[in-house]
Motif scaffolding. Structure first.
Motif, short mmCIF file in Angstrom:
data_model
loop_
_atom_site.label_atom_id
_atom_site.label_comp_id
_atom_site.label_asym_id
_atom_site.label_seq_id
_atom_site.Cartn_x
_atom_site.Cartn_y
_atom_site.Cartn_z
N CYS A 58 1.09 -1.25 0.25
CA CYS A 58 0.34 0.31 0.01
C CYS A 58 1.35 1.71 -0.11
CB CYS A 58 -0.60 0.37 1.32
SG CYS A 58 -1.76 1.77 1.57
N ILE A 60 0.50 3.91 1.14
CA ILE A 60 0.41 4.96 2.43
C ILE A 60 0.63 4.28 4.00
CG2 ILE A 60 -1.09 5.68 3.79
CD1 ILE A 60 -3.47 6.19 1.57
N CYS A 61 0.51 3.11 3.94
CA CYS A 61 1.01 2.51 5.21
C CYS A 61 1.66 1.49 4.67
CB CYS A 61 -0.41 1.76 5.81
SG CYS A 61 -0.92 0.26 5.17
N SER A 63 1.28 -2.18 3.75
CA SER A 63 0.60 -3.23 4.40
C SER A 63 0.19 -4.08 2.46
CB SER A 63 -0.96 -3.50 4.98
OG SER A 63 -1.36 -3.21 4.03
N CYS A 70 -4.68 0.02 0.01
CA CYS A 70 -5.45 -1.37 0.51
C CYS A 70 -6.91 -0.63 1.24
CB CYS A 70 -4.07 -1.51 1.72
SG CYS A 70 -4.86 -0.17 3.57
N CYS A 73 -7.01 1.39 4.52
CA CYS A 73 -6.69 2.85 4.41
C CYS A 73 -7.94 3.35 3.70
CB CYS A 73 -5.21 3.25 3.04
SG CYS A 73 -4.11 2.51 4.41
#
Ligand SMILES: [Zn+2]
Length: 203
Positions: A58, A60-61, A63, A70, A73
């Motif tokens: 992902c 952003i995060c 994962s 994801c 998010c």
């Protein structure tokens, strides 16, 4: 020379690369696959291939996900101002399983993909922290929960991250040691994990 035919020796060599799999287990798996149906063997090979082809991190995060951003998010029901920082993607499921008196964890995540480990040459630059710092510095986050494992490396990582994030106006907390010291949070049961989250303290 190997005492196995080349295709068998090759599979055993590949299986031995998996964590916790020694020569004996690798041989057992390889012979099991040899005895299994063509369909089962093909399904296993395709699952391995599909995993690498369709999964990514992902943006952003960090994962592991098949859609970017994801599901965590983009979830409309999660608290995006509460971020739980974990070492590995698999740690997310340990936090997700946590069930306390106030229900489960409702925030989002950030995955570091490792811990600080000077012995193994892993310094701050090797950890994936940039998107976390971005989120924090743009004022999108109220609290960061540091849920790295209570191991030497996990504690060092939490301390370093807390120091790094202290420049920003937010709450920085560390999970309580309901998770046994020196152990991996992945093996925490749901009650222990819930207590660890519930009892988190300010850093
Ligand atoms: Zn995400």
């Amino acid at each position: 020379m190997s005492r196995y035919a080349e295709p068998m020796a090759r599979l055993i060599e590949e299986l031995k690369k998996l964590p916790g799999v020694g020569t004996k287990s690798a041989q057992r798996f390889a012979f099991h696959i040899l005895r299994s149906s063509d369909e089962d063997a093909a399904a296993l090979a395709e699952a391995v291939r599909g995993l690498k082809a369709s999964l990514r991190l992902c943006s952003i995060c960090n994962s592991v996900t098949d859609v970017d951003p994801c599901a965590y998010c983009t979830s409309p029901t999660r608290n995006h101002r509460l971020v739980c920082v974990v070492e590995e993607p698999t740690n997310i499921s340990a936090v997700e399983r946590a069930r306390g008196p106030h229900g489960g964890y409702q925030g989002v995540y950030h995955v570091l993909h490792g811990t600080l480990s000077p012995l193994h040459g892993i310094g701050p630059n090797q950890l994936r922290t940039s998107t976390l710092v971005e989120r924090v510095s743009s004022g999108e986050v109220d609290e960061v929960i540091l849920a790295t494992s209570p191991t030497l490396e996990g504690e060092a990582t939490a301390t370093w991250l807390a120091d790094t994030l202290r420049a920003f106006p937010l709450r920085i907390t560390r999970i309580a040691t309901g998770v046994p010291a020196g152990s991996d949070i992945e093996y925490a049961d749901e009650v222990t994990m819930a207590q660890a989250l519930e009892g988190r303290r300010e850093l």
